[in-house]
Structures are given as C-alpha cells and as structure tokens.
Design a protein around this motif. Structure first.
Motif, PDB file in Angstrom:
ATOM      1  N   GLN A  67     -25.213 -54.389  15.545  1.00 31.25           N
ATOM      2  CA  GLN A  67     -24.591 -55.578  15.922  1.00 31.25           C
ATOM      3  C   GLN A  67     -23.093 -55.690  15.783  1.00 31.25           C
ATOM      4  OE1 GLN A  67     -27.276 -58.296  13.494  1.00 31.25           O
ATOM      5  NE2 GLN A  67     -28.363 -58.552  15.536  1.00 31.25           N
ATOM      6  N   LEU A  68     -22.284 -54.638  15.774  1.00 33.71           N
ATOM      7  CA  LEU A  68     -21.042 -54.339  15.664  1.00 33.71           C
ATOM      8  C   LEU A  68     -19.995 -55.238  16.368  1.00 33.71           C
ATOM      9  CD1 LEU A  68     -20.877 -50.426  14.823  1.00 33.71           C
ATOM     10  CD2 LEU A  68     -20.864 -52.268  13.195  1.00 33.71           C
ATOM     11  N   LYS A  69     -20.444 -55.901  17.522  1.00 32.65           N
ATOM     12  CA  LYS A  69     -19.768 -56.597  18.191  1.00 32.65           C
ATOM     13  C   LYS A  69     -19.197 -57.979  17.410  1.00 32.65           C
ATOM     14  CE  LYS A  69     -19.570 -59.467  22.617  1.00 32.65           C
ATOM     15  NZ  LYS A  69     -20.657 -60.118  23.382  1.00 32.65           N
ATOM     16  N   ASP A  70     -20.232 -58.346  16.808  1.00 36.94           N
ATOM     17  CA  ASP A  70     -20.193 -59.698  15.848  1.00 36.94           C
ATOM     18  C   ASP A  70     -19.494 -59.262  14.438  1.00 36.94           C
ATOM     19  OD1 ASP A  70     -21.230 -61.140  17.712  1.00 36.94           O
ATOM     20  OD2 ASP A  70     -23.451 -60.469  16.813  1.00 36.94           O
ATOM     21  N   LYS A  71     -19.710 -57.951  13.983  1.00 39.04           N
ATOM     22  CA  LYS A  71     -19.223 -57.603  12.629  1.00 39.04           C
ATOM     23  C   LYS A  71     -17.740 -57.016  12.777  1.00 39.04           C
ATOM     24  CE  LYS A  71     -23.877 -56.849  10.985  1.00 39.04           C
ATOM     25  NZ  LYS A  71     -24.835 -55.897  10.610  1.00 39.04           N
ATOM     26  N   LEU A  72     -17.428 -56.389  13.615  1.00 44.12           N
ATOM     27  CA  LEU A  72     -16.020 -55.752  13.673  1.00 44.12           C
ATOM     28  C   LEU A  72     -14.703 -56.742  13.370  1.00 44.12           C
ATOM     29  CD1 LEU A  72     -16.066 -52.903  16.356  1.00 44.12           C
ATOM     30  CD2 LEU A  72     -16.192 -52.505  13.991  1.00 44.12           C
ATOM     31  N   PRO A  73     -14.888 -57.726  14.026  1.00 42.27           N
ATOM     32  CA  PRO A  73     -13.572 -58.870  13.716  1.00 42.27           C
ATOM     33  C   PRO A  73     -13.346 -59.058  12.295  1.00 42.27           C
ATOM     34  CG  PRO A  73     -14.768 -59.362  15.688  1.00 42.27           C
ATOM     35  CD  PRO A  73     -15.781 -58.448  14.921  1.00 42.27           C
ATOM     36  N   ALA A  74     -14.602 -59.267  11.484  1.00 40.54           N
ATOM     37  CA  ALA A  74     -14.232 -59.482  10.112  1.00 40.54           C
ATOM     38  C   ALA A  74     -13.854 -58.446   9.033  1.00 40.54           C
ATOM     39  CB  ALA A  74     -15.612 -60.225   9.564  1.00 40.54           C
ATOM     40  N   MET A  75     -13.957 -57.248   9.907  1.00 36.73           N
ATOM     41  CA  MET A  75     -13.869 -55.989   9.021  1.00 36.73           C
ATOM     42  C   MET A  75     -12.206 -55.515   9.104  1.00 36.73           C
ATOM     43  SD  MET A  75     -17.101 -53.796  10.141  1.00 36.73           S
ATOM     44  CE  MET A  75     -16.668 -52.242   9.234  1.00 36.73           C
ATOM     45  N   SER A  76     -11.792 -54.912   7.928  1.00 39.73           N
ATOM     46  CA  SER A  76     -10.556 -54.381   7.976  1.00 39.73           C
ATOM     47  C   SER A  76     -10.395 -53.070   8.648  1.00 39.73           C
ATOM     48  CB  SER A  76     -10.131 -54.214   6.516  1.00 39.73           C
ATOM     49  OG  SER A  76     -10.830 -53.066   5.937  1.00 39.73           O
ATOM     50  N   GLU A  77      -9.350 -52.728   9.045  1.00 37.29           N
ATOM     51  CA  GLU A  77      -9.137 -51.283   9.627  1.00 37.29           C
ATOM     52  C   GLU A  77      -9.764 -50.356   8.733  1.00 37.29           C
ATOM     53  OE1 GLU A  77      -5.016 -50.802  10.959  1.00 37.29           O
ATOM     54  OE2 GLU A  77      -5.086 -52.203  12.564  1.00 37.29           O
ATOM     55  N   GLU A  78      -9.454 -50.431   7.671  1.00 40.76           N
ATOM     56  CA  GLU A  78      -9.911 -49.201   6.854  1.00 40.76           C
ATOM     57  C   GLU A  78     -11.497 -49.297   6.760  1.00 40.76           C
ATOM     58  OE1 GLU A  78      -9.560 -47.770   2.129  1.00 40.76           O
ATOM     59  OE2 GLU A  78      -8.649 -49.157   2.798  1.00 40.76           O
ATOM     60  N   GLU A  79     -12.149 -50.507   6.761  1.00 39.05           N
ATOM     61  CA  GLU A  79     -13.629 -50.520   6.779  1.00 39.05           C
ATOM     62  C   GLU A  79     -13.858 -49.882   7.921  1.00 39.05           C
ATOM     63  OE1 GLU A  79     -14.509 -54.370   3.945  1.00 39.05           O
ATOM     64  OE2 GLU A  79     -13.614 -54.720   6.023  1.00 39.05           O
ATOM     65  N   GLN A  80     -13.302 -50.401   9.069  1.00 36.27           N
ATOM     66  CA  GLN A  80     -13.843 -49.874  10.565  1.00 36.27           C
ATOM     67  C   GLN A  80     -13.611 -48.389  10.605  1.00 36.27           C
ATOM     68  OE1 GLN A  80     -12.391 -52.170  13.880  1.00 36.27           O
ATOM     69  NE2 GLN A  80     -11.972 -53.861  12.544  1.00 36.27           N
ATOM     70  N   LEU A  81     -12.574 -47.801  10.160  1.00 36.72           N
ATOM     71  CA  LEU A  81     -12.362 -46.334  10.220  1.00 36.72           C
ATOM     72  C   LEU A  81     -13.451 -45.558   9.206  1.00 36.72           C
ATOM     73  CD1 LEU A  81      -8.484 -46.322   9.949  1.00 36.72           C
ATOM     74  CD2 LEU A  81      -9.862 -45.421  11.728  1.00 36.72           C
ATOM     75  N   LYS A  82     -13.917 -46.167   8.147  1.00 35.01           N
ATOM     76  CA  LYS A  82     -14.821 -45.387   7.395  1.00 35.01           C
ATOM     77  C   LYS A  82     -16.160 -45.595   8.179  1.00 35.01           C
ATOM     78  CE  LYS A  82     -12.525 -45.969   2.748  1.00 35.01           C
ATOM     79  NZ  LYS A  82     -12.551 -46.651   1.666  1.00 35.01           N
ATOM     80  N   LEU A  83     -16.543 -46.775   8.726  1.00 32.07           N
ATOM     81  CA  LEU A  83     -17.524 -46.850   9.235  1.00 32.07           C
ATOM     82  C   LEU A  83     -17.714 -45.716  10.435  1.00 32.07           C
ATOM     83  CD1 LEU A  83     -20.410 -48.090   9.998  1.00 32.07           C
ATOM     84  CD2 LEU A  83     -19.015 -49.900  11.280  1.00 32.07           C
ATOM     85  N   LEU A  84     -16.655 -45.639  11.073  1.00 30.54           N
ATOM     86  CA  LEU A  84     -16.486 -44.443  12.293  1.00 30.54           C
ATOM     87  C   LEU A  84     -16.870 -43.375  11.785  1.00 30.54           C
ATOM     88  CD1 LEU A  84     -13.481 -45.762  14.418  1.00 30.54           C
ATOM     89  CD2 LEU A  84     -15.914 -45.304  15.242  1.00 30.54           C
ATOM     90  N   ALA A  85     -16.569 -43.080  10.635  1.00 29.86           N
ATOM     91  CA  ALA A  85     -16.476 -41.576  10.126  1.00 29.86           C
ATOM     92  C   ALA A  85     -17.989 -41.309   9.486  1.00 29.86           C
ATOM     93  CB  ALA A  85     -15.398 -41.562   9.059  1.00 29.86           C
ATOM     94  N   THR A  86     -18.907 -42.500   9.527  1.00 31.09           N
ATOM     95  CA  THR A  86     -20.151 -42.087   9.028  1.00 31.09           C
ATOM     96  C   THR A  86     -21.027 -41.479  10.246  1.00 31.09           C
ATOM     97  OG1 THR A  86     -20.905 -44.296   9.646  1.00 31.09           O
ATOM     98  CG2 THR A  86     -20.022 -43.894   7.368  1.00 31.09           C
ATOM     99  N   ASN A  87     -20.696 -41.746  11.421  1.00 34.47           N
ATOM    100  CA  ASN A  87     -21.846 -41.160  12.320  1.00 34.47           C
ATOM    101  C   ASN A  87     -21.026 -40.955  13.707  1.00 34.47           C
ATOM    102  OD1 ASN A  87     -23.729 -41.014  14.600  1.00 34.47           O
ATOM    103  ND2 ASN A  87     -24.844 -42.129  13.164  1.00 34.47           N
TER     104      ASN A  87
END
Length: 116
Positions: A67-87
């Motif tokens: 459900q990242l469509k709803d979660k991404l707007p609340a995440m910082s760029e760093e959190e988003q980049l770390k998430l991308l790096a997981t998978n």
C-alpha cells in the motif's frame, strides 16, 4: 552504461531488444539478484532530476501489497530510498544508468532521443 532489468519483465525484454538492435553496449544487471543499494539509488536519484516516485515500480504487486501509494507521501526521501534498496521488485525497470543520465522505464521515443 548500466542496464538494470528483470528478465521475466516483458518491458525489460523489449528494452533489451531495442538496445541490441541499436548496437548499444551495456552491462546487464538482474535487478532482483543484485538489488541497487541505498548509495546507488541516492546517487542515481540526485543525478536524474526525476521525482523519487519515478523510481518506484508503481504497477508492481509488491508496491500494491505494501500500500505504498498511501504511505510514500508521508515518508522522507531517505526512508523511500532505504525502502527501494530492500527489494529490486520495488524499483521501476528497466533502469538505464550512464555517466550523466538516468532513465526509468522504457519509452522508445525518450530512449531514441537520449541514447542515439
């Protein structure tokens, strides 16, 4: 030039065929077996000038399940980049990385303009 792709992805297959037909030399990298690191993603994002959302595979099952469509707007760029790096399945593909350019997804007109 680095070409990150998922072999089972039909868009990646089309992109690879396009590169080969145009005799463009590239280093092939399986995006899931060798997932981009946080450092790589950060560097590519900064170099690309693209919005960070363009690096997410928004049509992917994992993106939808999480459900990242709803979660991404609340995440910082760093959190988003770390998430991308997981998978690697979260990362938009194919991805082209060259010295001064990053392309996400395969749009033939854009690739023709930027790579030929």
């Amino acid at each position: 030039m680095l070409f990150l792709q998922y072999p089972k992805c039909t868009t990646c297959q089309k992109a690879k065929k396009w590169l080969d037909e145009h005799h463009i030399t590239y280093t092939n990298r399986h995006i899931v077996e060798e997932n981009p690191s946080y450092e790589e993603l950060k560097q590519w994002y900064e170099k690309s000038g693209l919005p960070l959302k363009k690096f997410f595979n928004t049509s992917g099952l994992l993106y939808k399940e999480m459900q990242l469509k709803d979660k991404l707007p609340a995440m910082s760029e760093e959190e988003q980049l770390k998430l991308l790096a997981t998978n690697g399945m979260l990362v938009k593909r194919p991805l082209i990385v060259e010295d001064d350019m990053v392309l996400t997804g395969f749009r033939e007109a854009e690739w023709t303009e930027k790579l030929l």
